[in-house]
Structure formats: structure tokens, C-alpha cells
Design a protein around this motif. Structure first.
Motif, PDB file in Angstrom:
ATOM      1  N   ALA A  66      23.340  17.974   1.540  1.00  0.00           N
ATOM      2  CA  ALA A  66      22.519  17.339   0.508  1.00  0.00           C
ATOM      3  C   ALA A  66      22.327  15.848   0.759  1.00  0.00           C
ATOM      4  O   ALA A  66      21.705  15.166  -0.059  1.00  0.00           O
ATOM      5  N   VAL A  67      22.863  15.333   1.860  1.00  0.00           N
ATOM      6  CA  VAL A  67      22.760  13.898   2.171  1.00  0.00           C
ATOM      7  C   VAL A  67      21.976  13.735   3.471  1.00  0.00           C
ATOM      8  O   VAL A  67      22.300  14.361   4.487  1.00  0.00           O
ATOM      9  N   ARG A  68      20.943  12.911   3.431  1.00  0.00           N
ATOM     10  CA  ARG A  68      20.094  12.658   4.604  1.00  0.00           C
ATOM     11  C   ARG A  68      20.155  11.173   4.970  1.00  0.00           C
ATOM     12  O   ARG A  68      20.116  10.317   4.088  1.00  0.00           O
ATOM     13  N   PHE A  69      20.232  10.899   6.265  1.00  0.00           N
ATOM     14  CA  PHE A  69      20.152   9.527   6.771  1.00  0.00           C
ATOM     15  C   PHE A  69      18.843   9.411   7.545  1.00  0.00           C
ATOM     16  O   PHE A  69      18.685   9.995   8.617  1.00  0.00           O
ATOM     17  N   LEU A  70      17.905   8.678   6.996  1.00  0.00           N
ATOM     18  CA  LEU A  70      16.542   8.646   7.521  1.00  0.00           C
ATOM     19  C   LEU A  70      16.328   7.550   8.551  1.00  0.00           C
ATOM     20  O   LEU A  70      15.294   7.526   9.223  1.00  0.00           O
ATOM     21  N   ALA A 102      19.389  18.624  -6.121  1.00  0.00           N
ATOM     22  CA  ALA A 102      19.030  17.235  -5.814  1.00  0.00           C
ATOM     23  C   ALA A 102      19.605  16.814  -4.461  1.00  0.00           C
ATOM     24  O   ALA A 102      20.687  17.256  -4.046  1.00  0.00           O
ATOM     25  N   LEU A 103      18.846  15.953  -3.777  1.00  0.00           N
ATOM     26  CA  LEU A 103      19.264  15.399  -2.492  1.00  0.00           C
ATOM     27  C   LEU A 103      19.464  13.895  -2.617  1.00  0.00           C
ATOM     28  O   LEU A 103      18.908  13.246  -3.508  1.00  0.00           O
ATOM     29  N   LEU A 104      20.242  13.350  -1.698  1.00  0.00           N
ATOM     30  CA  LEU A 104      20.466  11.909  -1.604  1.00  0.00           C
ATOM     31  C   LEU A 104      20.016  11.465  -0.219  1.00  0.00           C
ATOM     32  O   LEU A 104      20.460  12.023   0.787  1.00  0.00           O
ATOM     33  N   ALA A 105      19.117  10.476  -0.149  1.00  0.00           N
ATOM     34  CA  ALA A 105      18.574  10.032   1.139  1.00  0.00           C
ATOM     35  C   ALA A 105      18.774   8.542   1.311  1.00  0.00           C
ATOM     36  O   ALA A 105      18.425   7.749   0.424  1.00  0.00           O
ATOM     37  N   PHE A 106      19.336   8.160   2.465  1.00  0.00           N
ATOM     38  CA  PHE A 106      19.520   6.755   2.820  1.00  0.00           C
ATOM     39  C   PHE A 106      18.369   6.330   3.728  1.00  0.00           C
ATOM     40  O   PHE A 106      18.166   6.912   4.792  1.00  0.00           O
ATOM     41  N   LEU A 107      17.627   5.309   3.318  1.00  0.00           N
ATOM     42  CA  LEU A 107      16.518   4.802   4.116  1.00  0.00           C
ATOM     43  C   LEU A 107      16.824   3.354   4.485  1.00  0.00           C
ATOM     44  O   LEU A 107      16.695   2.445   3.674  1.00  0.00           O
ATOM     45  N   LEU A 134      10.046  13.334   6.644  1.00  0.00           N
ATOM     46  CA  LEU A 134      10.588  14.667   6.935  1.00  0.00           C
ATOM     47  C   LEU A 134      11.506  15.146   5.821  1.00  0.00           C
ATOM     48  O   LEU A 134      12.554  15.772   6.056  1.00  0.00           O
ATOM     49  N   LEU A 135      11.096  14.874   4.570  1.00  0.00           N
ATOM     50  CA  LEU A 135      11.841  15.322   3.403  1.00  0.00           C
ATOM     51  C   LEU A 135      11.122  16.516   2.778  1.00  0.00           C
ATOM     52  O   LEU A 135       9.894  16.608   2.828  1.00  0.00           O
ATOM     53  N   PRO A 136      11.866  17.433   2.157  1.00  0.00           N
ATOM     54  CA  PRO A 136      11.230  18.579   1.505  1.00  0.00           C
ATOM     55  C   PRO A 136      10.393  18.134   0.304  1.00  0.00           C
ATOM     56  O   PRO A 136      10.678  17.111  -0.328  1.00  0.00           O
ATOM     57  N   GLY A 137       9.388  18.905  -0.025  1.00  0.00           N
ATOM     58  CA  GLY A 137       8.437  18.499  -1.041  1.00  0.00           C
ATOM     59  C   GLY A 137       8.900  18.684  -2.473  1.00  0.00           C
ATOM     60  O   GLY A 137       8.454  17.963  -3.364  1.00  0.00           O
ATOM     61  N   GLU A 138       9.793  19.641  -2.753  1.00  0.00           N
ATOM     62  CA  GLU A 138      10.077  20.016  -4.137  1.00  0.00           C
ATOM     63  C   GLU A 138      11.309  19.381  -4.774  1.00  0.00           C
ATOM     64  O   GLU A 138      11.270  19.015  -5.942  1.00  0.00           O
ATOM     65  N   PRO A 139      12.448  19.254  -4.085  1.00  0.00           N
ATOM     66  CA  PRO A 139      13.666  18.866  -4.806  1.00  0.00           C
ATOM     67  C   PRO A 139      13.586  17.457  -5.398  1.00  0.00           C
ATOM     68  O   PRO A 139      12.810  16.617  -4.956  1.00  0.00           O
ATOM     69  N   PHE A 140      14.448  17.229  -6.390  1.00  0.00           N
ATOM     70  CA  PHE A 140      14.683  15.879  -6.897  1.00  0.00           C
ATOM     71  C   PHE A 140      15.415  15.105  -5.806  1.00  0.00           C
ATOM     72  O   PHE A 140      16.415  15.581  -5.260  1.00  0.00           O
ATOM     73  N   ASP A 156       0.863  -1.185   0.000  1.00  0.00           N
ATOM     74  CA  ASP A 156       0.000   0.000   0.000  1.00  0.00           C
ATOM     75  C   ASP A 156       0.903   1.239   0.000  1.00  0.00           C
ATOM     76  O   ASP A 156       1.204   1.815   1.048  1.00  0.00           O
ATOM     77  N   PHE A 157       1.336   1.655  -1.190  1.00  0.00           N
ATOM     78  CA  PHE A 157       2.281   2.760  -1.296  1.00  0.00           C
ATOM     79  C   PHE A 157       1.621   4.091  -0.925  1.00  0.00           C
ATOM     80  O   PHE A 157       0.468   4.358  -1.283  1.00  0.00           O
ATOM     81  N   LEU A 158       2.375   4.906  -0.216  1.00  0.00           N
ATOM     82  CA  LEU A 158       1.947   6.279   0.048  1.00  0.00           C
ATOM     83  C   LEU A 158       2.203   7.129  -1.185  1.00  0.00           C
ATOM     84  O   LEU A 158       3.177   6.904  -1.918  1.00  0.00           O
ATOM     85  N   GLU A 159       1.345   8.120  -1.417  1.00  0.00           N
ATOM     86  CA  GLU A 159       1.609   9.013  -2.549  1.00  0.00           C
ATOM     87  C   GLU A 159       2.796   9.912  -2.199  1.00  0.00           C
ATOM     88  O   GLU A 159       3.191  10.047  -1.047  1.00  0.00           O
ATOM     89  N   ARG A 160       3.379  10.511  -3.220  1.00  0.00           N
ATOM     90  CA  ARG A 160       4.667  11.192  -3.110  1.00  0.00           C
ATOM     91  C   ARG A 160       4.717  12.202  -1.962  1.00  0.00           C
ATOM     92  O   ARG A 160       5.612  12.166  -1.115  1.00  0.00           O
ATOM     93  N   GLY A 161       3.749  13.106  -1.909  1.00  0.00           N
ATOM     94  CA  GLY A 161       3.777  14.150  -0.885  1.00  0.00           C
ATOM     95  C   GLY A 161       3.645  13.595   0.514  1.00  0.00           C
ATOM     96  O   GLY A 161       4.375  14.012   1.433  1.00  0.00           O
ATOM     97  N   THR A 162       2.744  12.645   0.692  1.00  0.00           N
ATOM     98  CA  THR A 162       2.556  12.041   2.016  1.00  0.00           C
ATOM     99  C   THR A 162       3.810  11.312   2.454  1.00  0.00           C
ATOM    100  O   THR A 162       4.232  11.394   3.622  1.00  0.00           O
ATOM    101  N   ALA A 163       4.421  10.576   1.532  1.00  0.00           N
ATOM    102  CA  ALA A 163       5.643   9.835   1.864  1.00  0.00           C
ATOM    103  C   ALA A 163       6.764  10.782   2.261  1.00  0.00           C
ATOM    104  O   ALA A 163       7.501  10.531   3.217  1.00  0.00           O
ATOM    105  N   ARG A 164       6.898  11.898   1.553  1.00  0.00           N
ATOM    106  CA  ARG A 164       7.960  12.852   1.893  1.00  0.00           C
ATOM    107  C   ARG A 164       7.715  13.498   3.248  1.00  0.00           C
ATOM    108  O   ARG A 164       8.652  13.662   4.044  1.00  0.00           O
ATOM    109  N   ARG A 165       6.481  13.850   3.516  1.00  0.00           N
ATOM    110  CA  ARG A 165       6.192  14.439   4.834  1.00  0.00           C
ATOM    111  C   ARG A 165       6.471  13.439   5.939  1.00  0.00           C
ATOM    112  O   ARG A 165       7.014  13.801   6.997  1.00  0.00           O
ATOM    113  N   SER A 166       6.118  12.186   5.732  1.00  0.00           N
ATOM    114  CA  SER A 166       6.350  11.159   6.744  1.00  0.00           C
ATOM    115  C   SER A 166       7.832  10.967   7.026  1.00  0.00           C
ATOM    116  O   SER A 166       8.232  10.710   8.164  1.00  0.00           O
TER     117      SER A 166
END
Length: 389
Positions: free
Chosen positions: A254-258, A224-229, A187-193, A175-185
Motif C-alpha cells: 500500500a506504499v509507493r515511492f514515486l 487507501a494507498l500512501l505515495a511518496f513523491l 503510474l498510480l491506479p485510478g480508483e483508490p483513495f 498548470d495542474f494536470l487533472e486527476r486521471g491524467t496525473a495518476r496515469r503519469s
């Protein structure tokens, strides 16, 4: 455990239970899926934790039994654990054991030999613990289920054995979250690649090559950002190493560790692309989930990954350990929205065709049935039917 009429009882012997990602989530989904094939599962876990909670939440019974790492120092504790495993199989009237690692394969194989049960060894890793150990585990197994063709040929013993069959990994619906909801969950910004790296933060996953690709990504997609999940061992230095590499190229911010998320797969649409620069792999669930999510992937062509992705069609593959080529491929995908959309569409079609959980369950249940037909072991249900006749 309640035996369905004519059903089979299987013990799923797991190496880990402290996470609910990767192979642990795969075991949960398999146990649930097997019920529909008339197979009742008992999960044998080394400890209580997230996996046990999730299994019990789905009505799957669990037994806690630590199987020590084999070696001279664990000779006596290992023998005690083996005796307890044999007693558990008899007490729970188990027909067949299904192990998921070399260690569990060794214990399950020996317990099968002592208790006259059947044993199916699931081969998931692309590299053997040792060629001789593969040969030993095959000798202690009635069948070996490989996650990919690459895994099925990882050693001479596996290549030559008639016990080996390939059953590709399948995923249950997500059950995938849509893009905006997933980013808010997250704590990622809404606009960048944003490019995501999914899975453990450790050297085998190649996070340093993802960091190396970041300047090329930002040239193609400014900001652009790079995020490790994924999980990271706080005692290990690798996450700090990745941070230092980002600092060395002036891109620390530009690097996030989630961190780890038990529902990481649901958040995949937070990312515009997935980077998977792993050094070795079997069939990575992260890439399968990305295909189902419609998020295109750039990966090294290692292990079973070329069996998932056709390069240029359902993803982009580059030769292993080629950070320059990896960066160029990531940048090409970042710069071309039409290419991303086409690859996402082709990847989703590929996933639906080949990597559904129902297909995997059918293959494994068929392996169980074949083993129990040819094994000298008969299930308790078969024995009762024979006595009644």
C-alpha cells in the motif's frame, strides 16, 4: 546582462542547483518575476544542472561558481572563491546580491563588504545554523527577508534586528494536470483513495509518521494507498526504514515511492489529501501548491505552517510529533468528502489572497529599492545619472 533604463542588477547567489524543486524552483520563479519589476538577475550557481538549464531557458544568465563549505580545510579554496565572486560582481556591474542560505549569505556578505555592494539575505529555514551565525549574517546584510513570521523570530538576533522584514513565499501559476491524467503519469491506479507525501524522503519530513497513519486511513477509506513523491538519497537508509515500517504493519503493497519529478507540483491533483508530518519547516512550497491545487492537507503545526493553514478551515493541523493525533486527523479527512471539499475551497481562497508570486516579487523588489536608497552603495545607473548631471 542588459540593464533596463533605471533598473537594478542583482546577483541571486544559490546554495544548490542539482534539483528543480523547492528553493531551486523558487529562485527560478523569482528571477523571472523580477524582470517585470525592472530588476535584471544573474544567477550564481554552484554547478551546472537542471536549475541552470531552466534559468537559461527563460533568458536568465547564469555564472557557475562553487562556494566551498567554510572550515579550516577550505580556507584557501574559500578565499579563492570569494575573490572570484568579487571579480564577478564588478565584471557584471552588479548592484546588489541576494543570498538564499547561511553559506551563500556568508560569501555574499563578505563580497558585498569588499566590493561596496548591497546584500539582502533571504532567511527561509525555521531553525538557525547557529545563533551567533545569525548575528554574523545580519551584520553582513543590509536587509534580511524572512519567509514567515516564525522564521523572522527564530533567533534573538533576528528578533531584535530592524533589518528583518517578512515577505511570504509566493508561487507562480501552476498548470495542474487533472486527476486521471496525473495518476496515469505517476503510474498510480485510478480508483483508490491516495494520500500523498510531497518532498524529500528524509527524517526531517517525517515520512514514518505518514506510514503510521496508513492503517487509520485504510479504516476510513478501504484500500487507501500512501505515495511518496520526492527525491531520496540512494545512500541514505530512510526510504528503506519507511519500507520496513510499512512491512511491519503488513502494508508494504500500500506504499509507493514515486521518485523525484521536476514537475511534481503539476501532479498534486493525483492525490485526495496531502500528508505533511515535517519535524520543522519555514514556508513549505508543497503545502502552498496543494492549496492552489485544491487538495486538502494534514500537517504538524510547526514553523510557518500555521501562517498558511487555519486549522479546520483551510487544512487540519495537529501538535508536532503526535503520530496518533496525525493519524486521527488524516482519517477524519479521508472519511468526510464534504469536509475535504470545503477545506479545498477555503484553502484555494487563502492561497490566492496571500501566496501569489506577484505579491512576493513586489515585496522583494521593494526591499531592494529601500536598501539601495539607504545603502552607501549606489547603483551604476545612479552613478551614471549623477555624472551626467
Amino acid at each position: 546582462m542588459t540593464r533596463a533604463a533605471g533598473g537594478v542588477r542583482v546577483a541571486l547567489v544559490a546554495a544548490r542547483a542539482d534539483l528543480l524543486t523547492g528553493g531551486q524552483r523558487g529562485l527560478l520563479e523569482l528571477a523571472v518575476g523580477l524582470r517585470g519589476a525592472g530588476v535584471e538577475a544573474l544567477a550564481v550557481l554552484p554547478e551546472a544542472g537542471p536549475l541552470a538549464e531552466a534559468l537559461r531557458g527563460h533568458g536568465i544568465e547564469c555564472a557557475i561558481l562553487l562556494l566551498p563549505r567554510p572550515g579550516p580545510r577550505t580556507l584557501f579554496s574559500g578565499a579563492r572563491a570569494l575573490r572570484r565572486l568579487v571579480a564577478l560582481l564588478r565584471e557584471r556591474d552588479i548592484d546588489l546580491m541576494h543570498s538564499d542560505s547561511p553559506r551563500t549569505g556568508l560569501y555574499a556578505g563578505l563580497a558585498a563588504l569588499v566590493s561596496r555592494r548591497a546584500h539582502v539575505w533571504q532567511v527561509r529555514a525555521s531553525r538557525p545554523t547557529g545563533v551567533a551565525f545569525d548575528r554574523l549574517l545580519l551584520g553582513l546584510s543590509d536587509a534580511a527577508v524572512a519567509a514567515s513570521r516564525d522564521t523572522a523570530t527564530r533567533s534573538l538576533a533576528l528578533r531584535r534586528s530592524r533589518k528583518v522584514c517578512v515577505v511570504p513565499t509566493g508561487l507562480a501559476p501552476i498548470d495542474f494536470l487533472e486527476r486521471g491524467t496525473a495518476r496515469r503519469s505517476l503510474l498510480l491506479p485510478g480508483e483508490p483513495f491516495i494520500a500523498g507525501v510531497i518532498g524529500r524522503v528524509d527524517p526531517d519530513k517525517g515520512g514514518d509518521d505518514a506510514v503510521t497513519a496508513l492503517p487509520a486511513l485504510r479504516a476510513a477509506a478501504p484500500g487507501a494507498l500512501l505515495a511518496f513523491l520526492g527525491s531520496a538519497d540512494p545512500a541514505a537508509p530512510w526510504q528503506h526504514t519507511c519500507r520496513l515500517r510499512a512491512a511491519a504493519i503488513g502494508l508494504s503493497s500500500a506504499v509507493r515511492f514515486l521518485g523525484e519529478r521536476h514537475d511534481a507540483a503539476r501532479h498534486l491533483r493525483a492525490f485526495d489529501i496531502i500528508l505533511h508530518p515535517a519535524r520543522h519547516e519555514g514556508i513549505p512550497r508543497a503545502i502552498l501548491a496543494a492549496l492552489f491545487a485544491g487538495v486538502p492537507t494534514v500537517a504538524y503545526a510547526v514553523g510557518g505552517i500555521p501562517e498558511i493553514i487555519e486549522s479546520g478551515v483551510s487544512g487540519l493541523l495537529v501538535p508536532p510529533r503526535s503520530p496518533g493525533s496525525f493519524a486521527l486527523a488524516a482519517a477524519a479527512l479521508a472519511a468526510d468528502p464534504a469536509l475535504r471539499a470545503d477545506i479545498a475551497s477555503q484553502g484555494l481562497e487563502r492561497a490566492r489572497d496571500a501566496f501569489r508570486m506577484e505579491t512576493m516579487v513586489e515585496g522583494i523588489a521593494a526591499t531592494y529599492a529601500a536598501v539601495l536608497r539607504t545603502s552607501p552603495v549606489e547603483s551604476a545607473a545612479q552613478a551614471e545619472a549623477r555624472v551626467r548631471r
